[in-house]
Design a protein around this motif. Structure first.
Motif, mmCIF file in Angstrom:
data_model
loop_
_atom_site.group_PDB
_atom_site.id
_atom_site.type_symbol
_atom_site.label_atom_id
_atom_site.label_comp_id
_atom_site.label_asym_id
_atom_site.label_seq_id
_atom_site.Cartn_x
_atom_site.Cartn_y
_atom_site.Cartn_z
ATOM 1 N N LYS A 32 0.691 -1.070 -0.101
ATOM 2 C CA LYS A 32 0.002 0.033 0.162
ATOM 3 C C LYS A 32 0.841 1.325 0.002
ATOM 4 O O LYS A 32 0.689 2.423 -0.047
ATOM 5 C CB LYS A 32 -1.004 -0.169 1.322
ATOM 6 C CG LYS A 32 -2.094 -1.463 1.302
ATOM 7 C CD LYS A 32 -2.888 -1.089 2.596
ATOM 8 C CE LYS A 32 -4.064 -2.961 2.571
ATOM 9 N NZ LYS A 32 -4.230 -2.384 3.942
ATOM 10 N N ASP A 33 1.879 1.283 -0.063
ATOM 11 C CA ASP A 33 2.954 2.099 -0.465
ATOM 12 C C ASP A 33 3.363 3.169 -1.435
ATOM 13 O O ASP A 33 3.759 2.919 -2.002
ATOM 14 C CB ASP A 33 4.687 1.427 0.857
ATOM 15 C CG ASP A 33 5.241 2.779 1.146
ATOM 16 O OD1 ASP A 33 5.085 4.146 0.351
ATOM 17 O OD2 ASP A 33 5.878 2.913 1.539
ATOM 18 N N LEU A 34 2.453 4.041 -1.700
ATOM 19 C CA LEU A 34 2.010 4.836 -2.766
ATOM 20 C C LEU A 34 3.670 4.836 -3.315
ATOM 21 O O LEU A 34 3.830 5.776 -4.285
ATOM 22 C CB LEU A 34 0.644 5.512 -3.005
ATOM 23 C CG LEU A 34 0.048 5.059 -2.431
ATOM 24 C CD1 LEU A 34 -1.247 6.267 -2.319
ATOM 25 C CD2 LEU A 34 -0.569 4.492 -3.695
ATOM 26 N N SER A 35 4.337 5.642 -2.080
ATOM 27 C CA SER A 35 6.158 5.417 -2.438
ATOM 28 C C SER A 35 7.131 5.029 -3.196
ATOM 29 O O SER A 35 8.116 5.441 -3.823
ATOM 30 C CB SER A 35 6.964 6.034 -1.341
ATOM 31 O OG SER A 35 7.088 5.310 -0.099
ATOM 32 N N LEU A 36 6.255 4.066 -3.088
ATOM 33 C CA LEU A 36 6.731 2.654 -4.589
ATOM 34 C C LEU A 36 6.385 2.441 -5.523
ATOM 35 O O LEU A 36 5.590 3.502 -5.661
ATOM 36 C CB LEU A 36 6.745 1.759 -3.010
ATOM 37 C CG LEU A 36 8.071 1.190 -1.908
ATOM 38 C CD1 LEU A 36 6.846 0.047 -1.077
ATOM 39 C CD2 LEU A 36 9.178 1.998 -2.156
ATOM 40 N N PRO A 37 7.496 2.130 -5.967
ATOM 41 C CA PRO A 37 7.105 1.465 -7.809
ATOM 42 C C PRO A 37 6.108 0.923 -7.904
ATOM 43 O O PRO A 37 6.178 -0.137 -6.922
ATOM 44 C CB PRO A 37 8.435 1.339 -8.696
ATOM 45 C CG PRO A 37 9.474 2.195 -7.785
ATOM 46 C CD PRO A 37 9.096 2.202 -5.817
ATOM 47 N N GLN A 38 4.932 1.042 -8.749
ATOM 48 C CA GLN A 38 3.999 -0.177 -8.744
ATOM 49 C C GLN A 38 5.191 -1.205 -8.836
ATOM 50 O O GLN A 38 3.920 -2.511 -8.324
ATOM 51 C CB GLN A 38 3.295 0.130 -10.294
ATOM 52 C CG GLN A 38 1.798 -1.019 -10.469
ATOM 53 C CD GLN A 38 1.555 -0.481 -9.283
ATOM 54 O OE1 GLN A 38 0.903 0.741 -8.687
ATOM 55 N NE2 GLN A 38 0.658 -1.812 -8.167
ATOM 56 N N ARG A 39 5.714 -1.898 -9.548
ATOM 57 C CA ARG A 39 6.677 -2.900 -9.301
ATOM 58 C C ARG A 39 7.003 -3.494 -8.293
ATOM 59 O O ARG A 39 6.301 -4.498 -7.988
ATOM 60 C CB ARG A 39 7.567 -2.833 -10.421
ATOM 61 C CG ARG A 39 8.543 -4.203 -10.901
ATOM 62 C CD ARG A 39 9.209 -4.588 -11.704
ATOM 63 N NE ARG A 39 10.280 -5.022 -11.446
ATOM 64 C CZ ARG A 39 11.501 -5.257 -11.564
ATOM 65 N NH1 ARG A 39 12.049 -4.801 -11.396
ATOM 66 N NH2 ARG A 39 11.792 -6.856 -11.727
ATOM 67 N N ASP A 42 3.590 -5.038 -6.034
ATOM 68 C CA ASP A 42 3.469 -5.612 -7.358
ATOM 69 C C ASP A 42 4.070 -6.584 -6.650
ATOM 70 O O ASP A 42 2.966 -8.181 -6.397
ATOM 71 C CB ASP A 42 4.037 -5.735 -8.430
ATOM 72 C CG ASP A 42 2.079 -4.744 -9.487
ATOM 73 O OD1 ASP A 42 1.045 -4.988 -8.640
ATOM 74 O OD2 ASP A 42 2.178 -4.490 -10.172
ATOM 75 N N GLU A 43 5.323 -6.565 -6.438
ATOM 76 C CA GLU A 43 5.975 -8.308 -5.671
ATOM 77 C C GLU A 43 5.616 -8.398 -4.207
ATOM 78 O O GLU A 43 5.661 -9.306 -4.011
ATOM 79 C CB GLU A 43 7.399 -7.186 -6.747
ATOM 80 C CG GLU A 43 8.167 -7.713 -7.424
ATOM 81 C CD GLU A 43 9.645 -6.949 -7.230
ATOM 82 O OE1 GLU A 43 9.686 -5.844 -6.367
ATOM 83 O OE2 GLU A 43 10.344 -6.447 -8.446
ATOM 84 N N ALA A 44 5.658 -7.199 -3.634
ATOM 85 C CA ALA A 44 5.356 -7.288 -2.238
ATOM 86 C C ALA A 44 3.530 -8.091 -2.079
ATOM 87 O O ALA A 44 3.804 -9.278 -1.175
ATOM 88 C CB ALA A 44 5.011 -5.489 -1.659
ATOM 89 N N THR A 45 2.745 -7.755 -2.730
ATOM 90 C CA THR A 45 1.835 -8.446 -2.864
ATOM 91 C C THR A 45 1.452 -10.028 -3.892
ATOM 92 O O THR A 45 1.278 -10.774 -2.889
ATOM 93 C CB THR A 45 0.096 -7.376 -3.773
ATOM 94 O OG1 THR A 45 0.291 -6.471 -3.658
ATOM 95 C CG2 THR A 45 -0.839 -8.149 -4.398
#
Length: 83
Positions: A32-39, A42-45
């Protein structure tokens, strides 16, 4: 998956469950950390999902073979019902 878990001793199964829980807890905020890139989110998910799947498989098998009842008994004795 269950074959691997079946071959483990109860202590190893419990350690596996705890490690899966730790992995899920570490990945959850990253999803949920919007400061991180989407990729990265996605990896965290993916990590979170796999950890929860493994946790459910491990605890599910432990429940089926009666080990979780023993864990509950241990906690009851160790903490006098305060858990």
């Amino acid at each position: 998956m269950e074959d691997v878990i079946l071959d483990q001793a109860p202590k190893a199964r419990w350690a596996r469950a705890v490690n899966s829980l730790r992995a899920a807890r570490m990945a959850k905020p990253l999803m949920k950390d919007l400061s991180l890139p989407q990729r990265r989110r996605d990896e965290a998910t993916i990590v979170y999902s796999r950890a929860l799947d493994d946790l459910a498989d491990t605890l599910g098998l432990m429940l089926e073979i009666g080990v979780l009842e023993e864990v509950g008994d241990f906690l009851e004795i160790s903490y006098g019902g305060r858990v």
